[in-house]
Write a protein that holds these residues in place. Sequence first.
Motif, PDB file in Angstrom:
ATOM      1  N   ASN A  49       0.815  -1.151  -0.052  1.00  0.00           N
ATOM      2  CA  ASN A  49      -0.133   0.129   0.188  1.00  0.00           C
ATOM      3  C   ASN A  49       0.768   1.287   0.047  1.00  0.00           C
ATOM      4  O   ASN A  49       0.585   2.062  -0.756  1.00  0.00           O
ATOM      5  N   ILE A  50       2.012   1.236   0.847  1.00  0.00           N
ATOM      6  CA  ILE A  50       2.893   2.302   0.597  1.00  0.00           C
ATOM      7  C   ILE A  50       3.478   2.657  -0.556  1.00  0.00           C
ATOM      8  O   ILE A  50       3.468   3.636  -1.158  1.00  0.00           O
ATOM      9  N   LEU A  87       2.089   1.582  -3.527  1.00  0.00           N
ATOM     10  CA  LEU A  87       1.290   2.065  -4.450  1.00  0.00           C
ATOM     11  C   LEU A  87       0.950   3.570  -4.120  1.00  0.00           C
ATOM     12  O   LEU A  87       0.793   4.401  -5.214  1.00  0.00           O
ATOM     13  N   TRP A  88       0.883   4.112  -3.052  1.00  0.00           N
ATOM     14  CA  TRP A  88       0.480   5.321  -2.913  1.00  0.00           C
ATOM     15  C   TRP A  88       1.690   6.293  -3.278  1.00  0.00           C
ATOM     16  O   TRP A  88       1.387   7.376  -3.952  1.00  0.00           O
ATOM     17  N   THR A  89       2.873   5.805  -2.870  1.00  0.00           N
ATOM     18  CA  THR A  89       3.946   6.636  -3.223  1.00  0.00           C
ATOM     19  C   THR A  89       4.177   6.667  -5.153  1.00  0.00           C
ATOM     20  O   THR A  89       4.450   7.673  -5.585  1.00  0.00           O
ATOM     21  N   ALA A 110       1.595   6.631  -7.048  1.00  0.00           N
ATOM     22  CA  ALA A 110       0.496   7.534  -7.282  1.00  0.00           C
ATOM     23  C   ALA A 110       0.960   8.927  -7.064  1.00  0.00           C
ATOM     24  O   ALA A 110       0.567   9.798  -8.083  1.00  0.00           O
ATOM     25  N   LEU A 111       1.668   9.151  -6.152  1.00  0.00           N
ATOM     26  CA  LEU A 111       2.079  10.477  -5.683  1.00  0.00           C
ATOM     27  C   LEU A 111       3.055  10.969  -6.780  1.00  0.00           C
ATOM     28  O   LEU A 111       2.893  12.101  -7.377  1.00  0.00           O
ATOM     29  N   SER A 121       1.175  11.437 -10.281  1.00  0.00           N
ATOM     30  CA  SER A 121       0.594  12.688 -10.188  1.00  0.00           C
ATOM     31  C   SER A 121       1.405  13.925 -10.411  1.00  0.00           C
ATOM     32  O   SER A 121       0.954  14.614 -11.229  1.00  0.00           O
ATOM     33  N   TRP A 129      -1.011   7.051 -14.580  1.00  0.00           N
ATOM     34  CA  TRP A 129      -1.678   7.594 -13.371  1.00  0.00           C
ATOM     35  C   TRP A 129      -3.047   6.889 -13.334  1.00  0.00           C
ATOM     36  O   TRP A 129      -3.528   6.711 -12.121  1.00  0.00           O
ATOM     37  N   MET A 174      -4.511   4.815 -10.222  1.00  0.00           N
ATOM     38  CA  MET A 174      -5.826   5.002  -9.631  1.00  0.00           C
ATOM     39  C   MET A 174      -6.416   3.717  -9.569  1.00  0.00           C
ATOM     40  O   MET A 174      -7.484   3.598  -8.728  1.00  0.00           O
ATOM     41  N   ILE A 218      -5.504   1.585  -6.719  1.00  0.00           N
ATOM     42  CA  ILE A 218      -5.794   2.227  -5.501  1.00  0.00           C
ATOM     43  C   ILE A 218      -7.522   2.088  -5.289  1.00  0.00           C
ATOM     44  O   ILE A 218      -7.895   2.055  -4.078  1.00  0.00           O
TER      45      ILE A 218
END
Length: 181
Positions: free
Chosen positions: A8-9, A11-13, A15-16, A19, A63, A67, A70
């Motif tokens: 998850n970390i 995945l969010w990194t 995505a950031l 983005s 991106w 998403m 996510i």
Amino acid sequence: MDGISISNIMLWTGALITSAATVYFGAVLTGFYKEPLMARFRRYGEERRPAPAISFAVSLGIWAIMMTLIMRVLTQQILLLQNTLLPLIFSILSLMAFGAAIAMNHFESLRVMLPRWYFDLLLIASREERRLIAYAWLRLPRKMRWRLNGDQAAFRVWADMVRITVIYGARDPDDPWAQWV
């Protein structure tokens, strides 16, 4: 760790990062950030034309994939999002973005069409004039560059003034030796 895992970390990194890349290429594409393309004008040798629209479409596609991943995680964890079509919508957006990138790569007219200010300079200015415009851009104060980044009409006027200076030459009216030259 309840609900937080390494995947998850990551995945969010991811995505950031995607983005940020999408916003960057979007700013270059719309003309709100002219620095990278101005730097290309300053190079000597063969002029290679960039394709920021392709870079934007690819980063938008990546991106949208991030998403999608996510949204799949969130729809499994949050009850309100379980019956939504958000992962499907982002998947379709990614397919459209990658298809647009392939189409722009195939057709030259689509590739050089955006950003508009860049295309206009390619049409009206010679290679030497574009190079001198790029060097004049470096001489501008930072606030003035930001102003010209945001106002496309003011940038066009400024570029025309630099071209006129290149064509007719700059002259200092207070120079006492200019009358004998």
